[in-house]
Design a protein around this motif. Sequence first.
Motif, short mmCIF file in Angstrom:
data_model
loop_
_atom_site.label_atom_id
_atom_site.label_comp_id
_atom_site.label_asym_id
_atom_site.label_seq_id
_atom_site.Cartn_x
_atom_site.Cartn_y
_atom_site.Cartn_z
N PHE A 179 12.33 24.48 26.33
CA PHE A 179 11.91 24.07 24.98
C PHE A 179 12.16 22.59 24.71
O PHE A 179 11.95 22.12 23.60
CB PHE A 179 12.70 24.87 23.92
N ALA A 180 12.63 21.85 25.71
CA ALA A 180 13.14 20.49 25.47
C ALA A 180 12.04 19.44 25.53
O ALA A 180 10.99 19.62 26.14
CB ALA A 180 14.22 20.17 26.50
N ASP A 181 12.32 18.30 24.90
CA ASP A 181 11.50 17.10 25.05
C ASP A 181 12.08 16.21 26.16
O ASP A 181 11.33 15.56 26.88
CB ASP A 181 11.47 16.33 23.74
N TRP A 182 13.42 16.20 26.25
CA TRP A 182 14.11 15.41 27.26
C TRP A 182 15.07 16.32 28.02
O TRP A 182 15.72 17.18 27.43
CB TRP A 182 14.91 14.27 26.62
N ARG B 189 13.45 15.32 18.24
CA ARG B 189 13.35 15.62 19.66
C ARG B 189 14.56 16.43 20.14
O ARG B 189 15.67 16.28 19.63
CB ARG B 189 13.26 14.33 20.48
N ARG B 190 14.32 17.25 21.16
CA ARG B 190 15.36 18.14 21.68
C ARG B 190 15.74 17.77 23.11
O ARG B 190 14.88 17.49 23.94
CB ARG B 190 14.87 19.60 21.66
N PHE B 191 17.06 17.82 23.38
CA PHE B 191 17.59 17.67 24.73
C PHE B 191 17.83 19.05 25.32
O PHE B 191 18.35 19.94 24.65
CB PHE B 191 18.93 16.93 24.74
N PRO C 52 11.84 12.92 30.80
CA PRO C 52 10.92 13.68 29.94
C PRO C 52 10.59 15.04 30.55
O PRO C 52 10.43 15.17 31.77
CB PRO C 52 9.68 12.78 29.88
N ARG C 53 10.51 16.03 29.70
CA ARG C 53 10.22 17.40 30.16
C ARG C 53 8.91 17.48 30.95
O ARG C 53 8.78 18.27 31.89
CB ARG C 53 10.15 18.30 28.92
N ASP C 54 7.94 16.63 30.60
CA ASP C 54 6.63 16.68 31.25
C ASP C 54 6.45 15.61 32.32
O ASP C 54 5.33 15.30 32.73
CB ASP C 54 5.52 16.57 30.21
#
Length: 394
Positions: free
Chosen positions: A159-162, A116-118, A180-182
């Motif tokens: 591009f992040a997940d978090w 996962r990406r920050f 969360p990005r979403d």
Amino acid sequence: MTAHVIADEAEALTVAAALAAEFRAEAGRRDAERRLPLRELDRLSASGLLAVTVPAEHGGADVSALTLAEIFRLLASADSSIAQIPQSHFVYVNVIRRQGTPEQRKFFFAELLAGRRFGNAQSEAGTRHVQDIRTRLTARPDGSYVLDGVKHYSTGTLFADWIPVLARTEDEALHVAYVPRDAPGVTVVDDWDGLGQRTTASGTVRLDAVSVPADRVLPHHLTFEGPQLHGAVAELLHAAIDAGIAGAALAEAAEFVRTKSRPWFESGVETAAEDPLLIQRFGELALDTRASEALLREAARAVDAAQAHLTDDSAAEASIAVAAAKVGAARAAVEVASALFEVSGTRSARNALNLHRYWRDARTHTLHDPARWKIQHIGRYVLNGTRPPRHGLL
């Protein structure tokens, strides 16, 4: 997403070098077309490099600052936009390491090991200065929060997940909310139009009544209440990016002169690479580049030493060493990227070659925070023994 788990520092450097070679091939075209590097970032996640600072007790390689800086220098030598995107990622991994509860560490370190990406949502426009954070975390009766604000220069968040968000609670204490990005209420706008670092997607994040559970909020203000390396690590990675740009621009210039340049008619030599004045200039540029790399290594070692024995004095030494590295690398990146045209001649200015991307990237990235203030802190420390202030930009 599944990701490889890197075992140690040697493997981390091997993986970084391989990815750098892969990313270098299309770097110029990505920049020219502003083609966002989602595929490349997926490769970075899958490689395991984004989890190399996860502590060993949680399954990570827990690499040194020296190794982490070299990873960033290698990536930046290939594509400085790709290298800048995870800079904030590692900064906010450090926040979890320092301020996270055992449960928060367990959760987020597992996320990192899974690839996962920050991103980041730090800076705000229209405020008095960069530390004037007006994004708000409002507490609810059940202990959760509501997050409201607008952030700019949010590198990598597209591009992040978090998204780690800097915000203040009602008592003005600084916190980081990991969102969360979403999540409902989060909008990420791809409106970055900088002249350089074009594919970092450093756009705008809007936060409209975003619900944040209590266990996704960390007390970042506590980071600065004692000796800390938060800013030193963050700035070390920026210095590594600049050193990478300098090295890449020097290599590009040398290749151009060897293969495409003509000698000046007064030189009396057969090839441009034999011109004694060009040889002299390349020697000067090589000194600048090598000095930036040496200062980077010295700073990284100072950070590692301070992490092993953290005191006010060791933290100050590390911050000053990083400040010197950042100033040296910024100067080298801008100078070498500009001199690329000086040594290569008129032909190198053709837009189709896109050699100006090195200067555009260097000039843009080095604006992150002013070198003049780093020099001030170095001078105060050397002359009067004044320790640098505790904040996230030094």
